[in-house]
Design a protein around this motif. Sequence first.
Motif, PDB file in Angstrom:
ATOM      1  N   ALA A  12      35.286  42.166  73.342  1.00 41.02           N
ATOM      2  CA  ALA A  12      34.996  43.821  74.129  1.00 41.02           C
ATOM      3  C   ALA A  12      34.208  44.659  74.177  1.00 41.02           C
ATOM      4  O   ALA A  12      32.847  44.156  73.305  1.00 41.02           O
ATOM      5  N   ALA A  13      34.034  45.757  74.434  1.00 44.66           N
ATOM      6  CA  ALA A  13      33.475  46.608  74.534  1.00 44.66           C
ATOM      7  C   ALA A  13      33.480  48.218  74.736  1.00 44.66           C
ATOM      8  O   ALA A  13      34.567  48.623  75.383  1.00 44.66           O
ATOM      9  N   VAL A  14      33.256  48.764  74.055  1.00 45.84           N
ATOM     10  CA  VAL A  14      34.302  50.038  73.942  1.00 45.84           C
ATOM     11  C   VAL A  14      33.743  51.441  74.888  1.00 45.84           C
ATOM     12  O   VAL A  14      32.721  50.914  75.387  1.00 45.84           O
ATOM     13  N   ALA A  15      34.482  51.550  75.662  1.00 47.55           N
ATOM     14  CA  ALA A  15      34.341  52.199  77.440  1.00 47.55           C
ATOM     15  C   ALA A  15      34.417  54.258  76.451  1.00 47.55           C
ATOM     16  O   ALA A  15      33.811  54.026  77.937  1.00 47.55           O
ATOM     17  N   GLY A  16      34.986  54.384  75.671  1.00 48.45           N
ATOM     18  CA  GLY A  16      34.815  55.260  75.763  1.00 48.45           C
ATOM     19  C   GLY A  16      36.390  56.371  74.947  1.00 48.45           C
ATOM     20  O   GLY A  16      36.948  55.369  74.916  1.00 48.45           O
ATOM     21  N   ALA A  17      36.273  57.544  74.926  1.00 44.26           N
ATOM     22  CA  ALA A  17      37.405  58.232  74.304  1.00 44.26           C
ATOM     23  C   ALA A  17      38.696  57.901  75.311  1.00 44.26           C
ATOM     24  O   ALA A  17      37.880  58.271  76.312  1.00 44.26           O
ATOM     25  N   HIS A  18      39.731  58.305  74.996  1.00 44.46           N
ATOM     26  CA  HIS A  18      41.172  58.576  76.086  1.00 44.46           C
ATOM     27  C   HIS A  18      42.047  59.957  75.281  1.00 44.46           C
ATOM     28  O   HIS A  18      42.294  59.008  74.492  1.00 44.46           O
ATOM     29  N   ILE A  26      38.904  50.425  75.558  1.00 45.38           N
ATOM     30  CA  ILE A  26      37.622  49.369  75.988  1.00 45.38           C
ATOM     31  C   ILE A  26      38.257  47.961  77.343  1.00 45.38           C
ATOM     32  O   ILE A  26      38.825  48.615  77.793  1.00 45.38           O
ATOM     33  N   LYS A  27      37.245  48.081  76.960  1.00 41.14           N
ATOM     34  CA  LYS A  27      36.798  46.914  78.932  1.00 41.14           C
ATOM     35  C   LYS A  27      36.814  45.230  78.074  1.00 41.14           C
ATOM     36  O   LYS A  27      35.931  45.682  77.475  1.00 41.14           O
ATOM     37  N   PRO A  28      37.891  44.662  78.048  1.00 37.02           N
ATOM     38  CA  PRO A  28      38.239  43.568  77.708  1.00 37.02           C
ATOM     39  C   PRO A  28      37.061  42.300  79.044  1.00 37.02           C
ATOM     40  O   PRO A  28      36.870  43.002  80.188  1.00 37.02           O
ATOM     41  N   GLN A  75      34.457  61.276  67.280  1.00 37.50           N
ATOM     42  CA  GLN A  75      33.534  59.875  67.096  1.00 37.50           C
ATOM     43  C   GLN A  75      34.010  58.564  68.038  1.00 37.50           C
ATOM     44  O   GLN A  75      33.199  57.201  68.201  1.00 37.50           O
ATOM     45  N   VAL A  76      34.523  58.450  69.025  1.00 39.47           N
ATOM     46  CA  VAL A  76      34.998  57.565  70.124  1.00 39.47           C
ATOM     47  C   VAL A  76      34.099  57.390  71.115  1.00 39.47           C
ATOM     48  O   VAL A  76      33.669  56.316  71.457  1.00 39.47           O
ATOM     49  N   GLN A  77      33.537  58.718  71.127  1.00 43.97           N
ATOM     50  CA  GLN A  77      32.477  58.330  72.841  1.00 43.97           C
ATOM     51  C   GLN A  77      31.145  57.748  71.743  1.00 43.97           C
ATOM     52  O   GLN A  77      30.638  57.502  72.648  1.00 43.97           O
ATOM     53  N   ALA A  78      31.221  58.564  70.334  1.00 40.48           N
ATOM     54  CA  ALA A  78      29.596  57.963  70.084  1.00 40.48           C
ATOM     55  C   ALA A  78      29.820  56.401  70.132  1.00 40.48           C
ATOM     56  O   ALA A  78      28.653  55.586  69.986  1.00 40.48           O
ATOM     57  N   MET A  79      31.100  56.149  69.764  1.00 41.59           N
ATOM     58  CA  MET A  79      31.298  54.239  70.088  1.00 41.59           C
ATOM     59  C   MET A  79      30.995  53.277  71.070  1.00 41.59           C
ATOM     60  O   MET A  79      30.575  52.372  71.581  1.00 41.59           O
ATOM     61  N   LYS A  80      30.705  54.617  72.686  1.00 38.26           N
ATOM     62  CA  LYS A  80      30.523  53.960  73.238  1.00 38.26           C
ATOM     63  C   LYS A  80      29.742  52.728  74.071  1.00 38.26           C
ATOM     64  O   LYS A  80      28.412  52.917  73.544  1.00 38.26           O
ATOM     65  N   GLY A  81      30.092  51.587  74.649  1.00 29.65           N
ATOM     66  CA  GLY A  81      29.046  50.838  74.402  1.00 29.65           C
ATOM     67  C   GLY A  81      28.776  49.562  73.291  1.00 29.65           C
ATOM     68  O   GLY A  81      28.608  48.493  73.289  1.00 29.65           O
ATOM     69  N   THR A  82      29.528  49.968  72.572  1.00 37.06           N
ATOM     70  CA  THR A  82      29.395  48.993  71.057  1.00 37.06           C
ATOM     71  C   THR A  82      30.522  48.037  71.798  1.00 37.06           C
ATOM     72  O   THR A  82      31.780  48.282  72.319  1.00 37.06           O
ATOM     73  N   LEU A  83      29.442  46.699  70.954  1.00 39.68           N
ATOM     74  CA  LEU A  83      30.188  45.395  71.614  1.00 39.68           C
ATOM     75  C   LEU A  83      31.529  45.177  70.295  1.00 39.68           C
ATOM     76  O   LEU A  83      31.432  44.995  68.943  1.00 39.68           O
TER      77      LEU A  83
END
Length: 176
Positions: A12-18, A26-28, A75-83
């Motif tokens: 998956a990848a982090v898609a952003g904060a909710h 996340i986008k699985p 912090q979650v927004q900063a992780m956007k795109g993280t695999l």
Amino acid sequence: MPAPEEEFVVIAAVAGAHGVRGDVKIKPFGDPSQVCSYGPFLDKSGAVILTPTQAKPGPNGTVTLRLKENLTREQVQAMKGTLLHAPRSALPELEEDEFYYSDLIGLTVEGLEGDALGKVKSVQDFGAGDLLEISGPDGVWFLPFTKAAVPHMDLAAGKLVANPPETIEGDEDKDP
């Protein structure tokens, strides 16, 4: 933490904060209902990044997670795109003719006549179907991941045979 020799697969990848409480969207890259069943999400070295405690389906195949970690929205927004990775051993057993996309990375790509065309760099999906990103002697190019374009794969031998389209429909009339 898994053993150092353990192989990790991107799931998956982090898609952003909710929301405002540090939940993550996340986008699985597989079955959304199973993505949280493989244990905590790891980075490529095996270190735990995120530990989901609750998951619910979101729009467009995403999954929204409540986390054990106490993260802020920023912090979650900063992780956007993280695999996000999982140990391969945690994934379901595959049938004889099945494979994970990660198994394709690094395969040698040969043409129908046996000519070297490059190596598979990644598998992409920009919305119109899966594409193999191939790094070759003439640079990076994309090959549709279809039976017509990839008529033969031999994972044990580490290669696939490609039948690249000669032209893209509508490109015939364009000047170089």
